[in-house]
Design a protein around this motif. Structure first.
Motif, mmCIF file in Angstrom:
data_model
loop_
_atom_site.group_PDB
_atom_site.id
_atom_site.type_symbol
_atom_site.label_atom_id
_atom_site.label_comp_id
_atom_site.label_asym_id
_atom_site.label_seq_id
_atom_site.Cartn_x
_atom_site.Cartn_y
_atom_site.Cartn_z
ATOM 1 N N VAL A 63 69.734 33.223 99.420
ATOM 2 C CA VAL A 63 70.910 32.724 98.701
ATOM 3 C C VAL A 63 72.082 33.674 98.893
ATOM 4 N N GLY A 64 71.813 34.983 98.849
ATOM 5 C CA GLY A 64 72.890 35.950 99.057
ATOM 6 C C GLY A 64 73.496 35.849 100.445
ATOM 7 N N PHE A 65 72.654 35.634 101.442
ATOM 8 C CA PHE A 65 73.145 35.596 102.823
ATOM 9 C C PHE A 65 73.846 34.289 103.153
ATOM 10 N N PHE A 66 73.326 33.176 102.639
ATOM 11 C CA PHE A 66 73.865 31.861 103.023
ATOM 12 C C PHE A 66 74.717 31.222 101.931
ATOM 13 N N TRP A 67 75.100 31.965 100.910
ATOM 14 C CA TRP A 67 75.850 31.400 99.795
ATOM 15 C C TRP A 67 77.111 30.670 100.258
ATOM 16 N N ASN A 68 77.845 31.280 101.144
ATOM 17 C CA ASN A 68 79.105 30.667 101.588
ATOM 18 C C ASN A 68 78.892 29.462 102.495
ATOM 19 N N ARG A 69 77.668 29.286 102.991
ATOM 20 C CA ARG A 69 77.387 28.157 103.882
ATOM 21 C C ARG A 69 76.722 26.978 103.159
ATOM 22 N N ILE A 70 76.415 27.190 101.899
ATOM 23 C CA ILE A 70 75.782 26.119 101.121
ATOM 24 C C ILE A 70 76.853 25.156 100.627
ATOM 25 N N LEU A 71 76.793 23.935 101.093
ATOM 26 C CA LEU A 71 77.747 22.907 100.680
ATOM 27 C C LEU A 71 77.107 22.076 99.574
ATOM 28 N N MET A 185 56.817 17.539 106.753
ATOM 29 C CA MET A 185 57.436 16.284 107.173
ATOM 30 C C MET A 185 58.847 16.104 106.622
ATOM 31 N N VAL A 186 59.144 16.690 105.454
ATOM 32 C CA VAL A 186 60.478 16.499 104.870
ATOM 33 C C VAL A 186 61.403 17.667 105.167
ATOM 34 N N ASN A 187 60.843 18.808 105.580
ATOM 35 C CA ASN A 187 61.682 19.978 105.830
ATOM 36 C C ASN A 187 62.725 19.710 106.910
ATOM 37 N N GLY A 188 62.302 19.017 107.977
ATOM 38 C CA GLY A 188 63.232 18.718 109.057
ATOM 39 C C GLY A 188 64.396 17.860 108.606
ATOM 40 N N ARG A 189 64.114 16.890 107.763
ATOM 41 C CA ARG A 189 65.184 15.999 107.264
ATOM 42 C C ARG A 189 66.202 16.779 106.450
ATOM 43 N N ILE A 190 65.732 17.660 105.567
ATOM 44 C CA ILE A 190 66.641 18.457 104.749
ATOM 45 C C ILE A 190 67.427 19.431 105.617
ATOM 46 N N SER A 191 66.728 20.065 106.572
ATOM 47 C CA SER A 191 67.373 21.052 107.433
ATOM 48 C C SER A 191 68.443 20.424 108.310
ATOM 49 N N LYS A 192 68.221 19.197 108.755
ATOM 50 C CA LYS A 192 69.237 18.504 109.551
ATOM 51 C C LYS A 192 70.492 18.235 108.725
ATOM 52 N N ALA A 193 70.314 17.958 107.447
ATOM 53 C CA ALA A 193 71.456 17.636 106.593
ATOM 54 C C ALA A 193 72.205 18.883 106.122
ATOM 55 N N LEU A 194 71.463 19.950 105.820
ATOM 56 C CA LEU A 194 72.077 21.136 105.223
ATOM 57 C C LEU A 194 72.208 22.314 106.170
ATOM 58 N N GLY A 195 71.397 22.343 107.228
ATOM 59 C CA GLY A 195 71.290 23.523 108.065
ATOM 60 C C GLY A 195 70.051 24.315 107.676
ATOM 61 N N GLY A 197 69.479 27.582 107.330
ATOM 62 C CA GLY A 197 69.671 28.653 106.363
ATOM 63 C C GLY A 197 69.810 28.155 104.936
ATOM 64 N N PRO A 198 70.757 27.251 104.650
ATOM 65 C CA PRO A 198 70.875 26.716 103.295
ATOM 66 C C PRO A 198 69.601 26.017 102.819
ATOM 67 N N THR A 199 68.902 25.337 103.734
ATOM 68 C CA THR A 199 67.650 24.689 103.356
ATOM 69 C C THR A 199 66.616 25.714 102.912
ATOM 70 N N ALA A 200 66.451 26.774 103.703
ATOM 71 C CA ALA A 200 65.495 27.819 103.341
ATOM 72 C C ALA A 200 65.861 28.451 102.007
ATOM 73 N N ALA A 201 67.159 28.660 101.772
ATOM 74 C CA ALA A 201 67.599 29.256 100.511
ATOM 75 C C ALA A 201 67.267 28.351 99.324
ATOM 76 N N LEU A 244 60.539 31.441 106.679
ATOM 77 C CA LEU A 244 60.955 30.086 106.304
ATOM 78 C C LEU A 244 62.215 29.683 107.054
ATOM 79 N N LEU A 245 63.090 30.645 107.318
ATOM 80 C CA LEU A 245 64.283 30.357 108.112
ATOM 81 C C LEU A 245 63.893 29.912 109.520
ATOM 82 N N ALA A 246 62.949 30.629 110.133
ATOM 83 C CA ALA A 246 62.462 30.256 111.467
ATOM 84 C C ALA A 246 61.768 28.899 111.443
ATOM 85 N N PHE A 247 60.973 28.666 110.405
ATOM 86 C CA PHE A 247 60.260 27.394 110.262
ATOM 87 C C PHE A 247 61.250 26.238 110.130
#
Length: 319
Positions: A63-71, A185-195, A197-201, A244-247
């Protein structure tokens, strides 16, 4: 034509990098398994306590690293799915530990790691997201057989556990497997929408909140000695945040089948480190299992590259 050629050259390499990223997550989680074992066996911490601090530290870092990238405007529509995925992430870890407490490490590890690739493959084939062919069968057969050989050499005898413990252990392990499959199965969908880093956070933050409920049953203890403090920080920063970021980065670009097969490197890493650092014997069958698993991941890489070359070629022709 120049654009099509670029796509053909870059797309497969991106997929291979994604596979390597997922493999890296599996390797990192394998080191974490060894660290958790040290914290439980040598310092007396409970798995629930370790998991809680692991997720808390990971959430703070991410959260500290990706705070500014979380939309936050993008998070709102996905909030129910994020909560479910974060709860699944905390749940599969907790249920795996509960299974180990009931019947030792070997069987729960096999169920929790070997069933998800089968589950997600069957679902993906039914949904038309994966093509059922001989190569896919060989990837799964080699990877699962290799994992069995790697993890069962030092299996705990069933005679040491009662029938009730065995039933509970298998139930917990099955729950862990299904939760991990759903999470993958759902991680990819969230990561595509948020990126990634923000998804892992977001997912780590939800998992930390879910794990905090364990406080209702036992207090959380932070170590007072430097060695376990360092291990706790390693688990949070490396095995929670970085892994988790790599995943999540791999999940954007890979099918759930490829994602779950790649992370089967986790038990191989744990066994190799145990042999190197703890003096445990690495037997002949484990060598065979390692070769099978690594060959399957290599074959999976060829499959991923071939599928994406075909997809890029079809896209170029249609364009």
């Amino acid at each position: 034509m120049e654009t099509t050629t670029t796509e053909l050259n870059l797309q497969p390499s991106s997929q291979v990098l994604a596979l390597l990223s997922a493999c890296g997550a599996g390797v990192i989680w394998g080191t974490g398994a060894l660290v958790v074992n040290i914290l439980v066996a040598q310092y007396g911490f409970s798995p629930g306590n370790v998991s809680f601090w692991r997720f808390v530290i990971g959430a703070v870092v991410l959260v500290g690293f990706f705070w500014n990238r979380i939309l936050w405007s993008r998070i709102a529509p996905l909030l129910p799915l994020i909560i479910l995925a974060g709860a699944a992430m905390a749940g599969y870890v907790l249920l795996w530990f509960l299974g180990i407490e009931q019947m030792g490490a070997a069987v729960p590890t096999l169920i929790a790691l070997c069933m998800p690739p089968v589950i997600v493959t069957v679902i993906s084939i039914i949904r038309g997201q994966e093509r059922a062919d001989l190569q896919l069968f060989l990837v799964l057969l080699g990877a699962l057989s290799g994992t069995v050989l790697i993890t069962t050499r030092n299996a705990d005898s069933a005679e040491h556990f009662g029938s009730g413990s065995m039933v509970l252990g298998v139930t917990f392990s099955l729950g862990s497997a299904f939760l991990y499959a759903g999470f993958s199965m759902v991680n990819g969908r969230i990561s595509k929408a948020l990126g990634a880093g923000p998804t892992a956070a977001c997912l780590t933050l939800v998992a930390a909140v879910i794990m905090s409920l364990n406080f209702l049953f036992s207090p959380f203890i932070w170590p007072t000695e430097i060695p376990p403090q360092a291990w706790f920080l390693y688990l949070g920063i490396v095995t929670a945040a970085l892994a988790l970021l790599a995943f999540s980065w791999g999940a954007v670009r890979l099918s759930p089948t490829a994602l779950t097969v790649a992370t089967l490197l986790e038990p191989l890493t744990a066994v190799i480190l145990s042999a190197l650092l703890l003096g445990q014997h690495f037997g002949g069958l484990q060598w065979v299992g390692s070769i099978l698993l690594l060959f399957s991941i290599w074959l999976l890489g060829r499959r991923v590259s071939a599928n994406n070359e075909q997809g890029a070629l079809a896209k170029g022709c249609n364009g």
